[in-house]
Enzyme design. Structure first.
Site, PDB file in Angstrom:
ATOM      1  CG  ASP A 301      -2.215   0.769   0.964  1.00  0.00           C
ATOM      2  OD1 ASP A 301      -3.255   0.458   1.539  1.00  0.00           O
ATOM      3  OD2 ASP A 301      -2.144   1.732   0.164  1.00  0.00           O
ATOM      4  CD  GLU A 502      -6.809   5.662   2.626  1.00  0.00           C
ATOM      5  OE1 GLU A 502      -6.548   6.150   1.510  1.00  0.00           O
ATOM      6  OE2 GLU A 502      -5.962   5.094   3.330  1.00  0.00           O
TER       7      GLU A 502
HETATM    8  C1  GLC Z   1      -4.397   4.257  -0.071  1.00  0.00           C
HETATM    9  C2  GLC Z   1      -5.288   3.074   0.232  1.00  0.00           C
HETATM   10  C3  GLC Z   1      -5.362   2.061  -0.865  1.00  0.00           C
HETATM   11  C4  GLC Z   1      -5.146   2.720  -2.212  1.00  0.00           C
HETATM   12  C5  GLC Z   1      -3.738   3.269  -2.235  1.00  0.00           C
HETATM   13  C6  GLC Z   1      -3.431   4.012  -3.547  1.00  0.00           C
HETATM   14  O1  GLC Z   1      -3.737   4.677   1.091  1.00  0.00           O
HETATM   15  O2  GLC Z   1      -5.042   2.379   1.455  1.00  0.00           O
HETATM   16  O3  GLC Z   1      -6.662   1.438  -0.774  1.00  0.00           O
HETATM   17  O4  GLC Z   1      -5.318   1.770  -3.258  1.00  0.00           O
HETATM   18  O5  GLC Z   1      -3.470   4.138  -1.137  1.00  0.00           O
HETATM   19  O6  GLC Z   1      -4.214   5.162  -3.653  1.00  0.00           O
END
Ligand code: GLC
Length: 608
Positions: A301, A502
């Site tokens: 991530d 988030e």
């Molecule tokens: C974010 C998320 C993830 C996402 C990634 C790219 O922090 O946790 O779900 O795909 O970053 O944007």
């Protein structure tokens, strides 16, 4: 008789020959791909291999012309707030932006094609004018795998229309605590429901198995694993449970996604019993890759490996040795833990024997294998203009509208106030949420956190839908604050949560806001039946709002097709949704009222 026997036997022989040929060709194709991978891998330098394991956010690239070529990058992504130059979010702008990076990758020595990744988590939601589907919590309420596959086929077509080839979806989180800001990204708190909808989503994105078809978009099951089980629902927090519970609650959706052929899996930020997932070799390698037989690749991530500590080179060492194959890096040379540092650190670790060449080759083999499965080496970068033109089309919106209809959960319907009559004389609509496209869409819409108001082109608000469906003889008035409550025959009140994503959505108190409760009470004082529609990413504590509502509908985050709500309120479509998670203090999983018993087990028949 003889002819029939011969024909019969002949047909059986033909079927056998076909099946044998298909199996052989399939196996041959697989063997062919593995041979092509091994041949290419043998050609690659360490720089080229490490480049394939490096994914950089488009905003972080110091030189958008040179760095993809110079560092042999395997992937570029655009995170929630990373847009084409000037913030132009049109489809044409994204098409030019993404295909430019892909063309640069084709100019490298070995011309290894680029994977371009984006968070298309409820439609192609970064693109202005794209269809925005209900967020996953509403899709979970609908629980219609066929519709999910169709949704992701539409989304895949719209993604392909912008030249992008990788979606960071589906989210397979089994959210166990509504305090978590990502509850709405989870289909439900039920591993079985998440498994069937997650598998359908993978099939929709990838077109069944990954193929050279331009609309076969690489899916990414996320976030492995236990992201929805953290203590107190704290985002990126600690999931504390024994292994049997971890496997029972959070593993089934990944088993289903792997069976569906998912080509990539994103590793979660959270910890399990205090150990960060990004460094958990047992779960990433022993369980996911060996026990479950996952042959795609693992991507980290956003800067998630940075949380391993104590320094960045140990972050790199721990995550790659745990089984991470590609690392998502959002930082440029002017920030710490940047992509140049990652490349340098990983090469040093290989030189020092701290990361084996075997591990590097395994990671690169997995990445290349997916790229060959997608036919990227043979697929032209040019995009069919018909795909671009179809972004936001009425046909695509019809699929999203159907998803809205099926996602709504009727929780209360005193004296059968619903469905409302289209020939009602005086209908009063109150609440800013009734006419707020951005609120309907929620987070991950055009920007990371989403926003209020006309957040994108196209679509309809709930109020638009009411005005379109009701008789022209009806008098419909609207106010955000309830200042129009003169002698109505019925009142529709729309309330709910402002957009978030988030950790910004983490809450310790799940009460419906005081102002929303006051607005519903004010509507009640008008003396007419009150229909309350809640726009939210999760169940909320309703308190007085429950008693003040004659009918109550959970609409979740319906996306751009708000008219689907009106269709059901006025009876053009039945209620079909069931709670995908318990409603605190009120109802269990699976609860939902219907206009007729027959509707309970029948998904809405429609032409979409
Ligand atoms: C974010 C998320 C993830 C996402 C990634 C790219 O922090 O946790 O779900 O795909 O970053 O944007």
């Amino acid at each position: 008789m003889l002819i029939r026997t011969i024909c019969g036997r002949g047909r059986r022989i033909l079927v056998f020959v076909y099946l044998f040929a298909a199996a052989t060709l399939g196996a041959h194709a697989g063997a062919d791909i593995d041979q092509r991978v091994d041949h290419l891998l043998a050609e690659m330098t360490l720089n080229e291999k490490v480049g394939q394991m490096t994914q950089v956010d488009s905003d972080a690239l110091a030189n958008r012309e040179d760095d993809v070529r110079k560092y042999f990058l395997g992937s570029v992504l655009s995170g929630g707030n990373s847009d084409p130059p000037g913030g132009d979010n049109s489809a044409q702008s994204w098409l030019k932006f993404a295909t430019h990076f892909e063309s640069l990758a084709r100019q490298t020595r070995l011309k290894v094609p680029l994977l371009y990744g984006i968070d298309a988590v409820h439609g192609h939601n970064n693109i202005d004018g794209a269809v925005i589907f209900p967020h996953n919590i509403g899709i979970g309420a609908a629980d219609d795998p066929r519709l999910v596959e169709r949704e992701e086929q539409v989304t895949a077509d719209e993604i392909a229309g912008t030249g992008i080839n990788w979606a960071f979806a589906p989210c397979l989180a089994v959210a166990r605590n509504e305090c978590w800001g990502r509850t709405y990204e989870s289909f439900s708190d039920d591993p079985a429901l998440d498994s069937r909808l997650g598998a359908a989503a993978v099939a929709g994105f990838q077109g069944g198995q990954l193929s050279e078809n331009a609309t076969s978009i690489l899916a990414c099951a996320k976030h492995f694993m236990g992201d929805g089980g953290t203590m107190d629902g704290i985002d990126q927090g600690n999931t504390i449970c024994d292994e049997a519970t971890l496997r029972r609650l959070f593993l089934p959706p990944y088993r289903a996604a792997i069976r569906a052929g998912v080509g990539s899996i994103m590793v979660s930020y959270n910890s399990w019993n205090g150990q960060k997932m990004s460094g958990n070799e047992y779960l990433l390698t022993e369980v996911l890759k060996k026990e479950l037989g996952f042959r795609g690749f693992l991507v980290s991530d956003w800067a998630a490996i940075d949380q391993l500590g104590p320094g960045y080179q140990t972050d790199v060492e721990k995550s790659i040795n745990a089984g991470m194959d590609m690392v998502m890096i959002p930082y440029g040379p002017d920030q710490p833990n940047n992509y140049l540092e990652f490349i340098r650190d990983l090469k040093e670790l290989v030189a020092e024997g701290k990361v084996s060449q075997t591990r590097i080759d395994d990671a690169v083999r997995r990445i290349l294998r997916v790229k060959f499965q997608m036919g990227l080496f043979d697929r032209p970068i040019a995009v069919d203009p018909a795909l671009t033109a179809a972004i936001g089309s009425p046909e695509h919106r019809a699929v999203a509208c159907q998803a809205v209809r099926e996602s709504l959960v009727l929780m209360k319907n005193k004296d059968h106030v619903l469905p409302l009559s289209k020939t009602i004389k005086r209908l009063t609509v109150v609440g800013a949420a009734a006419n707020d496209l951005g609120m309907q869409c929620g987070g991950w819409t055009i920007s990371w956190q989403g926003s209020h108001g006309k957040v994108t082109h196209g679509g309809t608000t709930i109020l638009d839908g009411i005005r379109r469906i009701i008789s022209p003889k009806a008098q419909v008035t609207f106010s955000a604050d309830g200042s129009n409550l003169e002698d109505p025959d019925a009142v529709i009140v729309v309330v709910g949560e402002s957009p978030y994503a988030e950790m910004k959505g983490d809450r310790t108190n799940l009460d419906l806001s005081v102002s929303d409760r006051a607005l519903i009470a004010r509507a009640k004082s008008a003396g007419a039946p009150v229909v309350t529609i809640l726009i939210s990413g999760r169940p909320l504590n309703l308190n007085s709002a429950w008693d003040d509502s004659d009918a109550f509908v959970a609409a979740w985050l319906p996306g751009t097709e708000g008219e689907g709500v009106a269709d059901v309120l006025f009876g053009d479509a039945p209620f079909a949704g069931k709670l995908p998670r318990p409603w605190p203090g009120l109802f269990p999983d699976g609860f939902g009222l219907f206009y007729s018993p027959a509707a309970e087990n029948r998904k809405v028949a429609t032409s979409w």
